[in-house]
Every structure is written in structure tokens, then in C-alpha cells.
Design a protein around this motif. Structure first.
Motif, PDB file in Angstrom:
ATOM      1  N   THR A 232       1.209 -18.581  11.274  1.00  0.00           N
ATOM      2  CA  THR A 232       2.203 -17.906  12.075  1.00  0.00           C
ATOM      3  C   THR A 232       2.042 -16.404  11.479  1.00  0.00           C
ATOM      4  N   PRO A 233       2.567 -15.435  12.299  1.00  0.00           N
ATOM      5  CA  PRO A 233       2.653 -14.067  11.856  1.00  0.00           C
ATOM      6  C   PRO A 233       3.323 -13.965  10.568  1.00  0.00           C
ATOM      7  N   LEU A 234       4.460 -14.384  10.630  1.00  0.00           N
ATOM      8  CA  LEU A 234       5.301 -14.298   9.362  1.00  0.00           C
ATOM      9  C   LEU A 234       4.633 -14.539   8.060  1.00  0.00           C
ATOM     10  N   TYR A 235       3.621 -15.123   8.134  1.00  0.00           N
ATOM     11  CA  TYR A 235       2.944 -15.612   6.885  1.00  0.00           C
ATOM     12  C   TYR A 235       2.345 -14.284   6.255  1.00  0.00           C
ATOM     13  N   GLN A 236       2.431 -13.189   7.078  1.00  0.00           N
ATOM     14  CA  GLN A 236       1.678 -11.925   6.146  1.00  0.00           C
ATOM     15  C   GLN A 236       2.795 -11.223   5.331  1.00  0.00           C
ATOM     16  N   TYR A 237       3.912 -11.774   5.476  1.00  0.00           N
ATOM     17  CA  TYR A 237       5.022 -11.136   4.335  1.00  0.00           C
ATOM     18  C   TYR A 237       5.446 -12.196   3.280  1.00  0.00           C
ATOM     19  N   ARG A 238       4.512 -13.386   2.934  1.00  0.00           N
ATOM     20  CA  ARG A 238       4.782 -14.098   2.063  1.00  0.00           C
ATOM     21  C   ARG A 238       4.977 -13.650   0.748  1.00  0.00           C
ATOM     22  N   HIS A 239       4.529 -12.314   0.429  1.00  0.00           N
ATOM     23  CA  HIS A 239       4.739 -11.864  -0.796  1.00  0.00           C
ATOM     24  C   HIS A 239       6.171 -11.221  -1.045  1.00  0.00           C
ATOM     25  N   LEU A 240       6.804 -11.245   0.178  1.00  0.00           N
ATOM     26  CA  LEU A 240       8.230 -10.738  -0.113  1.00  0.00           C
ATOM     27  C   LEU A 240       9.293 -12.035  -0.413  1.00  0.00           C
ATOM     28  N   LEU A 241       8.630 -13.197  -0.299  1.00  0.00           N
ATOM     29  CA  LEU A 241       9.547 -14.319  -0.407  1.00  0.00           C
ATOM     30  C   LEU A 241      10.037 -14.551  -1.584  1.00  0.00           C
ATOM     31  N   LYS A 242      11.274 -15.294  -1.940  1.00  0.00           N
ATOM     32  CA  LYS A 242      11.637 -15.991  -3.141  1.00  0.00           C
ATOM     33  C   LYS A 242      10.918 -17.104  -3.458  1.00  0.00           C
ATOM     34  N   SER A 243      10.923 -17.470  -4.658  1.00  0.00           N
ATOM     35  CA  SER A 243      10.012 -18.496  -5.184  1.00  0.00           C
ATOM     36  C   SER A 243      10.700 -20.001  -4.422  1.00  0.00           C
ATOM     37  N   LYS A 244      10.105 -20.839  -3.902  1.00  0.00           N
ATOM     38  CA  LYS A 244      10.418 -22.047  -3.201  1.00  0.00           C
ATOM     39  C   LYS A 244      11.772 -22.622  -3.871  1.00  0.00           C
TER      40      LYS A 244
END
Ligand code: 5AD
Ligand code: FES
Length: 352
Positions: A232-244
Motif C-alpha cells: 500500500t502507498p502508506l507503507y512508505q511512511y512506516r518510519h513515522l509510526l509508533k511501535s506496534k
């Protein structure tokens, strides 16, 4: 008993950890027991087709994901899953699919509703989760037996909404809001919800989501952690995510604060919680949730309904799923409301 909280207070509660957090979770549990009791209601979830006309940037079954094998369960398969729910005294089913609006699709759902009512001698309650439709379609499906509808707003902040959806006619924020109003007008118990821990999402956004639910006076809510999906396109922003783990904890805080804000609504323990923590849904039951949606999708199709990574229960058959669920729910201290619709008390209270 209802507690009024302003945005600032909600934001602080969402951020809480340690002692404060333990207090928050306990308080939510007490409010839940007082307002809706400790029963948990089952909704057998049938994801009957992954064919979707939309392209939400977070969703694994979006139209542009060419790696997904598309399926459309047969009427027999769908009705068999519903029969299983009925025979096992689940009380209700949820029919969910990708979003389509062709006349053929509208008629198909309509026929399925009538079929489910017939096979269960009018006993099974039916929730639909088939996306945005016209008022006429919602009315038609209501008349054929659906009485609850889930349509998550996904993000109530318009700017954030367009960061996770394409900015096109097919994905208008205003249309989604309008659809929620149509559902109320058509007579449904209305459920909505958001994803928690999205890229670009702030604590203030989440506080506003909760205030949005309150303002919309919703009857039901389903919300869970956002889980990235590689295709999915949003995957490129995964570095912005909080930990699971942080997203999981935040999701529990959201459930707890919502229970405090809206004591008598139904709150689902979202499946996505279980993708992070195997006991995730049971943990949600302990802090405010009172609905669980065991997956009854025919096994062969489950691996093609991957909205996100690590989706649980891919190879368990429905029966197994139910047995392990029962044990875990009892461990969580709740009682299962067998054979009950478990309608939203909030909806009943508004009517009376
Ligand atoms: N992570 C978590 N939840 C998701 N959904 C779709 N994609 C994801 C994802 N990547 C949720 C949406 C939708 C519901 C059916 O599944 O909120 O409304
Ligand atoms: Fe199917 Fe969002 S991708 S509705």
C-alpha cells in the motif's frame, strides 16, 4: 454518570501511562459494568468478497493492489457461515465486503439479507459493513433485515483523511459524513470508528475523533491500531509510526476514554488488536469493549482478505476459533451473551 471531558483532558488521558493509565483502565471497566454489564456479544464476521472499487492508501485489498487474488464467496458459502453462527447461538452476524455500488451488488446483498433472515427464522441479527451507499440502498437493506451498520470515518480530521485517502471524487470526506447521516435516517444503529497510530496522526486528532463520535451520537464503535501493509502507498511512511506496542496501548486508552465518554454504546474489540497481541481482544474487553467479531469467513478466502499484515486466525476453522474464544473471554471475566442480539443500549435509550 456520563462524564464530560474537554479536548485537553482527553488528550492527557490518551497519553497517560503507569499509575494514571491503570486508573483510567479501571475506571472504564467500572463504567462499562454499570452501564452495559459484563456480557460480551458475538457477531460472526463473514468477509464475503474482497473486490473493491476504492483505493484507500492504507488498505491491503485496495483496488490497485494487483497481488490480491479477488474472490466473491458464493451465496451457499455465505449462508452456510451464517447458519453456523445461528446454530452456535452467536445471535448476530456481520456481512463485510469491499465497496461496490452496482445494482447487481445492491441486489445481491438484499437477497442475502432475506436469505439469512429466512434460514434463521428471523433470529439472527444482521450488521452490514459494505461502505458508502445511497440513502435508497441503505433503506432497502434496512427493510430486508439489516439493523446495524458499520462505516468507520477512519480519521475525523479532514486533512488527515486526505493523507490516507486519494483526493478524488470517489473518496470524498463529505460523502462519508453524509453516509453516516443517511444511515441514521434509514433507522440503523450506526457504528463508526478510526484507525489508531496512523502516520501523521496526533494525540489531538485522536481526542477530536472521540469528540466527533460524541457529537455524532453514535451507537457503536469499532476502532483498532493501524497496521502497515507492504503493498500500500502508506507503507512508505512506516518510519513515522509508533511501535506496534505503543499503537496497541494507545488503542486500549482510546477504548477506555470512549467508554467513559459514552457509557452505554457498544464497543467492539477490533481484530487488529489481536494482530499485535494474541490476547489483544480480551484485553480490550477488560477496559471497555463489549462486542467481539469471531471470523467466520470460509477459510480458503481468509488469506485474500488481508487488510493489514499479521491478520490473525488465517487457518483456524470457525469452530476452533469459537472454542478458544470462549475460554479466553471467560478468563477475561466476561460472560457471553449467547443467542442475543446485544443491541446498543445507547440506541434503545435514545428511542425511549
Ligand atoms: N490497519 C488497520 N486497520 C485497517 N483497516 C483497513 N486497513 C487497515 C490497516 N492497514 C480497517 C479500516 C476499515 C476496516 C474494515 O478495516 O478501518 O474500516
Ligand atoms: Fe476498499 Fe477502502 S480500499 S473501501
Amino acid at each position: 454518570m456520563q462524564v464530560e471531558l474537554d479536548k485537553q483532558e482527553i488528550t492527557e488521558l490518551l497519553k497517560s501511562s503507569d499509575r494514571e493509565r491503570a486508573d483510567l483502565l479501571n475506571r472504564a471497566q467500572e463504567i462499562k459494568d454499570a452501564a452495559v454489564g459484563n456480557k460480551v456479544y458475538f457477531r460472526g464476521l463473514v468477509e464475503f468478497s474482497n473486490i473493491c472499487s476504492k483505493d484507500c492508501l492504507y488498505c491491503g485489498i485496495r483496488k490497485s493492489n494487483g497481488k490480491v487474488v479477488r474472490y466473491n464467496a458464493s451465496d451457499e458459502e455465505i449462508l452456510a457461515a451464517c447458519r453456523f453462527a445461528w446454530e452456535n447461538r452467536f445471535g448476530s452476524v456481520v456481512l463485510q465486503s469491499g465497496e461496490l455500488s452496482s445494482p447487481a451488488f445492491v441486489k445481491r446483498v438484499d437477497d442475502l439479507l432475506k436469505g439469512i433472515k429466512k434460514l434463521s427464522k428471523n433470529e439472527l441479527g444482521i450488521t452490514l459493513s459494505c461502505g458508502e451507499q445511497t440513502l435508497e440502498t441503505y433503506q432497502r437493506w434496512f427493510e430486508s433485515g439489516a439493523h446495524r451498520y458499520l462505516l468507520r470515518i477512519e480519521a475525523s480530521n479532514r486533512d488527515l483523511y486526505y493523507k490516507i485517502h486519494p483526493n478524488t471524487e470517489k473518496h470524498l470526506f463529505e460523502k462519508r459524513i453524509e453516509a453516516l447521516h443517511f444511515l441514521r435516517e434509514a433507522g440503523y444503529q450506526v457504528g463508526t470508528g478510526v484507525m489508531i497510530g496512523l502516520p501523521f496522526q496526533t494525540y489531538e486528532d485522536l481526542a477530536d475523533d472521540l469528540l466527533f463520535f460524541k457529537k455524532m451520537d453514535i451507537d457503536m464503535c469499532g476502532m483498532g491500531p493501524y497496521i502497515e501493509h507492504e503493498e500500500t502507498p502508506l507503507y512508505q511512511y512506516r518510519h513515522l509510526l509508533k511501535s506496534k506496542q505503543e499503537r496497541f496501548d494507545l488503542a486500549l486508552n482510546m477504548i477506555a476514554v470512549l467508554r467513559i465518554l459514552m457509557p452505554d454504546i457498544n464497543i467492539a474489540a477490533a481484530t487488529a488488536l489481536q494482530a499485535i497481541d494474541p490476547a489483544g481482544r480480551e484485553k480490550a474487553l477488560k477496559v471497555g469493549a463489549n462486542v467481539i467479531m469471531p471470523n467466520l469467513t470460509p477459510c480458503d478466502y481468509r488469506k485474500e482478505y488481508l487488510l493489514y499484515e499479521d491478520k490473525p486466525c488465517l487457518d483456524e476453522d470457525a469452530e476452533l476459533c469459537r472454542n478458544c474464544l470462549e475460554a479466553r473471554i471467560e478468563l477475561a471475566g466476561s460472560e457471553i451473551g449467547y443467542n442475543e442480539w446485544g443491541d446498543s443500549k445507547h440506541f434503545q435509550n435514545r428511542k425511549s
